[in-house]
Design an enzyme around this catalytic site. Structure first.
Site, PDB file in Angstrom:
ATOM      1  N   LYS A 275      45.410   6.382  14.804  1.00  0.00           N
ATOM      2  CA  LYS A 275      44.044   6.379  14.300  1.00  0.00           C
ATOM      3  C   LYS A 275      43.858   5.134  13.442  1.00  0.00           C
ATOM      4  O   LYS A 275      44.604   4.914  12.476  1.00  0.00           O
ATOM      5  CB  LYS A 275      43.778   7.639  13.485  1.00  0.00           C
ATOM      6  CG  LYS A 275      42.408   7.633  12.839  1.00  0.00           C
ATOM      7  CD  LYS A 275      42.066   8.984  12.251  1.00  0.00           C
ATOM      8  CE  LYS A 275      40.722   8.929  11.555  1.00  0.00           C
ATOM      9  NZ  LYS A 275      40.309  10.237  11.048  1.00  0.00           N
TER      10      LYS A 275
ATOM     11  N   LYS B 183      42.260   6.815  18.602  1.00  0.00           N
ATOM     12  CA  LYS B 183      40.915   6.791  18.025  1.00  0.00           C
ATOM     13  C   LYS B 183      40.678   5.525  17.234  1.00  0.00           C
ATOM     14  O   LYS B 183      41.567   5.156  16.459  1.00  0.00           O
ATOM     15  CB  LYS B 183      40.803   8.010  17.108  1.00  0.00           C
ATOM     16  CG  LYS B 183      39.479   8.203  16.465  1.00  0.00           C
ATOM     17  CD  LYS B 183      39.560   9.399  15.569  1.00  0.00           C
ATOM     18  CE  LYS B 183      38.274   9.491  14.808  1.00  0.00           C
ATOM     19  NZ  LYS B 183      38.397  10.147  13.572  1.00  0.00           N
TER      20      LYS B 183
HETATM   21  C1  PBG Z   1      38.272  12.834   9.325  1.00  0.00           C
HETATM   22  C2  PBG Z   1      37.740  12.330  10.606  1.00  0.00           C
HETATM   23  C3  PBG Z   1      36.947  11.203  10.849  1.00  0.00           C
HETATM   24  C4  PBG Z   1      36.608  11.245  12.189  1.00  0.00           C
HETATM   25  C5  PBG Z   1      37.224  12.373  12.746  1.00  0.00           C
HETATM   26  N1  PBG Z   1      37.923  13.010  11.752  1.00  0.00           N
HETATM   27  C6  PBG Z   1      36.424  10.167   9.924  1.00  0.00           C
HETATM   28  C7  PBG Z   1      37.344   9.336   9.151  1.00  0.00           C
HETATM   29  O1  PBG Z   1      38.554   9.338   9.325  1.00  0.00           O
HETATM   30  O2  PBG Z   1      36.830   8.647   8.260  1.00  0.00           O
HETATM   31  C8  PBG Z   1      35.709  10.278  12.899  1.00  0.00           C
HETATM   32  C9  PBG Z   1      35.006  10.786  14.102  1.00  0.00           C
HETATM   33  C10 PBG Z   1      33.860   9.953  14.573  1.00  0.00           C
HETATM   34  O3  PBG Z   1      33.564   8.878  14.036  1.00  0.00           O
HETATM   35  O4  PBG Z   1      33.209  10.403  15.521  1.00  0.00           O
HETATM   36  N2  PBG Z   1      39.443  12.287   8.875  1.00  0.00           N
END
Ligand code: PBG
Length: 359
Positions: free
Chosen positions: A227, A281
Site C-alpha cells: 500500500k 493499492k
Molecule cells: C484506511 C484506508 C484508506 C483507503 C482504504 N483504507 C485511506 C488511507 O490509507 O489513507 C483508501 C481507499 C480509497 O482511496 O478508495 N487506512
C-alpha cells in the site's frame, strides 16, 4: 500453401542476414506478412471474444461501501459522484443488491462522527461501532455475501492516522495491540475477511495469532501488503470524514511510490505471517506491482481501484471528455490482464449491471 510458405522462408532468410541487404520486391514485406495478418482474429466481434485472453466477470468484483449513523439516510460524497454513504438499514439493501448482481463480497467503511474520534481511536474496538452494526445486520439478512472489514485506526483517530501517535511518530508496536482488538470485534460481529490497511510492521502476524487463540481459525486475512503513500486516496478521506482530521501525511508507514522490490518483501512477509490474500493499492498506476506480485507468489492477488481513480474517470466523464462506460470497463480489464484475481472498485454495482446485460 505455397505463397505463405514462401513468405515465411523469405522472412527467415532475411532474419539470417540481419536485415542488412537491400530489399528485393518480395522482401519489402515484413517477416511473416502476409502469411500472418494479426487483424484476421480481430475482424469480427465473435472472433474477438473467442480469442480474448482475459475476461471481466461479476465474480471479480468487491464493492466498497460507506456507512453512516441513522436510519433510511443517504448522503452523497461530493468528490465521488454516484457514491453515497448509507445508514445500516440501507447498507443491508445494498448487500442484497450485491448478491443479486453476483458480486461475491463487499468492503464496509465507516463515516465516524468527529465526536467519537479520539487520540487512540478507541471507537475502533467498540463492538457496537458502526462497522460492527453493519456487519451484524448484513450477515443476519444476507449470509452468503462475503464481508470485508478494514483494520486500521484512521476512521477513528482525532489525528486521522492509522496508528497511535507517540509524540510525532506512529508507534508501531503499541498500534498492533489496538489492531488486534479491532480485528476481534469485527470477526465477532461476523466479518469474513479482515483487511489490515494500516501498514504497521508485524500486524498480520499479530492478528493471525490472536485469531487462532480466540478460536477464529477460519477468518481470512486480505492484507493490504503493498500500500503506497498515495494522493489518490483523497476522496476516500472525504467519504470517511478523515480528510480534515489528518495531520501530516502517511509516508512513514505507507510505501514510497518509487519502489517495487520493496513491495515484494512486504508481500513475502505478510504471506509468511498468515495472510490468505494480498492487495495492491492504488490500482491503475501500480499495475506493474500487481504483475510482479502475482508472478512471484501466485497467491490470490487483489487490486484496489481507489477513490481518486474513480473520481478522475467520473470527473472526465461528467465533463463529456471521456466515455465513462468505456473507460470503466477498460480500466477494469487492465487489472485482470495484469494478473489481479479481483478488484475493489466503486464501479462494482454499475459494472455488474452492465456485465449482466451482456456485451
Ligand atoms: C484506511 C484506508 C484508506 C483507503 C482504504 N483504507 C485511506 C488511507 O490509507 O489513507 C483508501 C481507499 C480509497 O482511496 O478508495 N487506512
Amino acid at each position: 500453401m505455397p505463397s505463405s510458405r514462401k513468405s515465411v522462408s523469405l522472412g527467415a532468410e532475411r532474419a539470417k542476414r540481419g536485415n542488412a541487404g537491400k530489399a528485393s520486391e518480395d522482401e519489402s514485406l515484413a517477416p511473416g506478412f502476409p502469411a500472418i495478418r494479426m487483424r484476421r482474429n480481430r475482424r469480427a466481434g465473435w472472433s474477438r471474444r473467442l480469442v480474448a485472453e482475459n475476461i471481466l466477470t461479476c465474480e471479480d468484483l468487491i464493492w466498497p461501501i460507506f456507512v453512516i449513523d441513522g436510519e433510511n439516510k443517504r448522503t452523497s460524497v461530493e468528490s465521488m459522484p454516484g457514491v453515497e454513504r448509507m445508514s445500516v438499514d440501507l447498507a443491508v439493501v445494498a448487500a442484497k443488491e450485491a448478491v443479486e448482481l453476483n458480486i461475491p463480497a463487499i468492503a464496509v467503511f465507516p463515516y465516524t462522527d468527529p465526536a467519537l474520534r479520539d487520540e487512540s481511536g478507541s471507537e475502533a474496538f467498540n463492538p457496537e461501532n458502526l462497522v460492527c452494526q453493519a456487519v451484524r445486520a448484513i450477515k443476519a439478512e444476507v449470509p452468503d455475501l462475503g464481508i470485508i472489514c478494514d483494520v486500521a485506526l484512521d476512521p477513528y483517530t482525532s489525528h486521522g492516522h492509522d496508528g497511535l501517535l507517540s509524540g510525532d511518530t506512529i508507534d508501531n508496536d503499541r498500534t498492533l495491540e489496538s489492531l488486534v482488538r479491532q480485528s476481534l470485534v469485527q470477526v465477532e460481529a461476523g466479518a469474513d475477511i479482515l483487511a489490515p490497511s494500516d501498514m504497521m510492521d508485524g500486524r498480520v502476524g499479530a492478528i493471525r495469532t490472536a485469531l487462532e487463540s480466540a478460536g477464529h481459525k477460519d477468518a481470512q486475512i486480505m492484507s493490504y501488503a503493498a500500500k503506497y503513500a498515495s494522493a489518490f486516496y483523497g476522496p476516500f478521506r472525504d467519504a470517511t470524514g478523515s480528510a480534515g482530521a489528518l495531520k501530516g501525511d502517511k509516508r512513514t508507514y505507507q510505501m514510497n511510490p518509487a519502489n517495487s522490490d520493496e513491495a515484494l518483501r512486504e508481500v513475502e512477509m505478510d504471506i509468511a505471517e498468515g495472510a490468505d490474500m494480498i492487495m495492491v493499492k492504488p490500482g491503475l498506476p501500480y499495475l506493474d506491482i500487481i504483475a510482479r506480485v502475482k508472478t512471484t507468489f501466485g497467491i490470490p492477488t487483489f487490486a484496489y481501484q481507489v477513490s481518486g481513480e474513480y473520481a478522475m474517470l467520473m470527473a472526465a466523464a461528467g465533463n463529456g471528455w471521456l466515455d465513462g462506460e468505456k473507460v470503466m470497463l477498460e480500466s477494469l480489464i487492465a487489472f485482470k490482464r495484469a494478473g489481479a484475481d479481483g478488484i475493489l472498485t466503486y464501479f462494482a454495482p454499475r459494472v455488474a449491471r452492465r456485465l449482466g446485460e451482456g456485451r
